[in-house]
Design a protein around this motif. Structure first.
Motif, PDB file in Angstrom:
ATOM      1  N   GLU A  44       0.836  -1.208   0.000  1.00 16.25           N
ATOM      2  CA  GLU A  44       0.000   0.000   0.000  1.00 16.25           C
ATOM      3  C   GLU A  44       0.869   1.256   0.000  1.00 16.25           C
ATOM      4  OE1 GLU A  44      -3.404   2.165  -0.129  1.00 16.25           O
ATOM      5  OE2 GLU A  44      -3.622   0.042   0.341  1.00 16.25           O
ATOM      6  N   ASP A  45       1.894   1.260   0.858  1.00 16.85           N
ATOM      7  CA  ASP A  45       2.759   2.436   0.980  1.00 16.85           C
ATOM      8  C   ASP A  45       3.550   2.677  -0.300  1.00 16.85           C
ATOM      9  OD1 ASP A  45       4.261   4.530   2.499  1.00 16.85           O
ATOM     10  OD2 ASP A  45       5.923   3.143   2.115  1.00 16.85           O
ATOM     11  N   TYR A  47       2.834   1.660  -3.302  1.00 14.22           N
ATOM     12  CA  TYR A  47       1.941   2.037  -4.403  1.00 14.22           C
ATOM     13  C   TYR A  47       1.631   3.533  -4.353  1.00 14.22           C
ATOM     14  CZ  TYR A  47      -2.040   2.281  -7.538  1.00 14.22           C
ATOM     15  OH  TYR A  47      -2.884   2.628  -8.564  1.00 14.22           O
ATOM     16  N   GLN A  48       1.401   4.067  -3.155  1.00 14.76           N
ATOM     17  CA  GLN A  48       1.123   5.492  -3.029  1.00 14.76           C
ATOM     18  C   GLN A  48       2.323   6.327  -3.479  1.00 14.76           C
ATOM     19  OE1 GLN A  48      -1.771   6.847  -2.487  1.00 14.76           O
ATOM     20  NE2 GLN A  48      -2.665   4.789  -2.274  1.00 14.76           N
ATOM     21  N   ARG A  49       3.525   5.839  -3.196  1.00 15.72           N
ATOM     22  CA  ARG A  49       4.726   6.543  -3.666  1.00 15.72           C
ATOM     23  C   ARG A  49       4.799   6.525  -5.196  1.00 15.72           C
ATOM     24  NH1 ARG A  49       9.707   4.516   0.237  1.00 15.72           N
ATOM     25  NH2 ARG A  49       8.646   4.782   2.257  1.00 15.72           N
ATOM     26  N   VAL A  51       2.281   6.257  -7.251  1.00 11.76           N
ATOM     27  CA  VAL A  51       1.219   7.121  -7.775  1.00 11.76           C
ATOM     28  C   VAL A  51       1.688   8.567  -7.805  1.00 11.76           C
ATOM     29  CG1 VAL A  51      -1.058   8.091  -7.266  1.00 11.76           C
ATOM     30  CG2 VAL A  51      -0.703   5.620  -7.139  1.00 11.76           C
ATOM     31  N   GLU A  52       2.325   9.004  -6.726  1.00 10.53           N
ATOM     32  CA  GLU A  52       2.784  10.393  -6.646  1.00 10.53           C
ATOM     33  C   GLU A  52       3.946  10.651  -7.599  1.00 10.53           C
ATOM     34  OE1 GLU A  52       3.673  11.185  -2.581  1.00 10.53           O
ATOM     35  OE2 GLU A  52       1.620  10.804  -1.887  1.00 10.53           O
ATOM     36  N   SER A  55       2.658   9.833 -11.323  1.00  7.95           N
ATOM     37  CA  SER A  55       1.331  10.398 -11.643  1.00  7.95           C
ATOM     38  C   SER A  55       0.419   9.312 -12.226  1.00  7.95           C
ATOM     39  CB  SER A  55       1.456  11.564 -12.631  1.00  7.95           C
ATOM     40  OG  SER A  55       2.216  12.614 -12.071  1.00  7.95           O
ATOM     41  N   THR A  58      -5.125   5.464 -11.280  1.00 12.06           N
ATOM     42  CA  THR A  58      -5.539   4.115 -10.869  1.00 12.06           C
ATOM     43  C   THR A  58      -6.658   3.573 -11.745  1.00 12.06           C
ATOM     44  OG1 THR A  58      -4.900   4.568  -8.578  1.00 12.06           O
ATOM     45  CG2 THR A  58      -6.397   2.720  -8.952  1.00 12.06           C
ATOM     46  N   ILE A  76      -4.481  -3.344  -2.271  1.00  7.51           N
ATOM     47  CA  ILE A  76      -4.257  -1.895  -2.264  1.00  7.51           C
ATOM     48  C   ILE A  76      -5.620  -1.204  -2.297  1.00  7.51           C
ATOM     49  CG2 ILE A  76      -3.260   0.039  -3.534  1.00  7.51           C
ATOM     50  CD1 ILE A  76      -1.157  -1.937  -4.599  1.00  7.51           C
ATOM     51  N   GLU A  77      -5.866  -0.315  -1.355  1.00  5.52           N
ATOM     52  CA  GLU A  77      -7.200   0.264  -1.176  1.00  5.52           C
ATOM     53  C   GLU A  77      -7.721   0.954  -2.432  1.00  5.52           C
ATOM     54  OE1 GLU A  77      -9.532   3.465   1.718  1.00  5.52           O
ATOM     55  OE2 GLU A  77      -7.420   2.975   2.064  1.00  5.52           O
ATOM     56  N   ALA A  78      -6.891   1.766  -3.081  1.00  5.79           N
ATOM     57  CA  ALA A  78      -7.342   2.505  -4.269  1.00  5.79           C
ATOM     58  C   ALA A  78      -7.729   1.552  -5.393  1.00  5.79           C
ATOM     59  CB  ALA A  78      -6.247   3.458  -4.738  1.00  5.79           C
TER      60      ALA A  78
END
Length: 215
Positions: A44-45, A47-49, A51-52, A55, A58, A76-78
């Motif tokens: 999860e962590d 994946y968020q990196r 995404v940022e 860009s 999802t 992964i929540e998103a």
């Protein structure tokens, strides 16, 4: 498409080298290499990196990846949110196709049934002849004695009324005599309903087929 391939394509699109991309995402280059080759999947962590840094969209990614890849990313929540939303939309669309198919089958069956109510075919019609109207006070032989009074008429009717029958008319009465019978073709009253009926049935079956084919 696999997740690693999607990630690598995005990095190449941006124009980063693998070390540059790893630094932007705050992860080791070796770990990014494993992600791109499919040897590992992000937490999860991480994946968020990604995404940022990349860009990542999802929704677009979920639409592009193979189902097996999405199963690996479901934690992964998103990703899970988009998958659940897509599954809900798919079920709703499937239900709409099923309801449309059921309605079409019912309507089509009703029309086909309507066409069977009066199917038509051959029927016997009886021909009766009348020499004219016998006025009150006149004998039935008036036309033999006075041919000028004759007003011959011939009718063809579907029901047998015997060798002769009398009909009351405003001027008096008219005597009808059976002179023949013949078979006539009676068209089906609701034959027009067959074509739209079968069309609706075929359309309804098509709706069921489409609902089963949807992903």
């Amino acid at each position: 498409m696999k997740f690693g391939e999607y990630l690598k394509n995005r990095r190449t699109e941006i124009g980063w080298t693998q070390p540059d991309a790893a630094a932007k995402a705050g992860i080791e280059q070796s770990y990014l290499s494993k992600l791109e080759t499919g040897k590992s999947f992000p937490s999860e962590d991480v994946y968020q990196r990604l995404v940022e840094a990349f860009s990542l969209d999802t929704e677009a990614m979920v639409a592009a990846l193979y189902p097996a890849e999405l199963d690996r990313l479901r934690e992964i929540e998103a990703v899970r949110k988009h998958l659940l939303e897509r599954e809900h939309n798919t079920r709703s669309t499937t239900r709409r196709w099923l309801y449309a198919g059921l309605a079409a089958l019912v309507a089509g069956g009703a029309l086909v049934g309507l066409a069977q109510i009066e199917r038509g075919g051959a029927a016997t019609h009886y021909t009766y002849q009348s020499y004219g109207v016998v006025r009150p006070g006149e004998s039935d032989d008036i036309f033999d004695d006075n041919p000028a009074r004759a007003d011959e008429q011939t009718i063809s009717i579907p029901d047998m009324r015997g060798p002769a029958y009398t009909e009351t008319v405003p001027e008096g009465r008219r005597m009808w005599h059976l002179v023949g019978a013949n078979a006539v073709l009676v068209p089906a009253k609701f034959a027009w309903a067959l074509i739209p009926g079968f069309a609706l049935i075929i359309g309804g079956l098509g709706c069921f087929f489409i609902s089963r084919r949807r992903p």
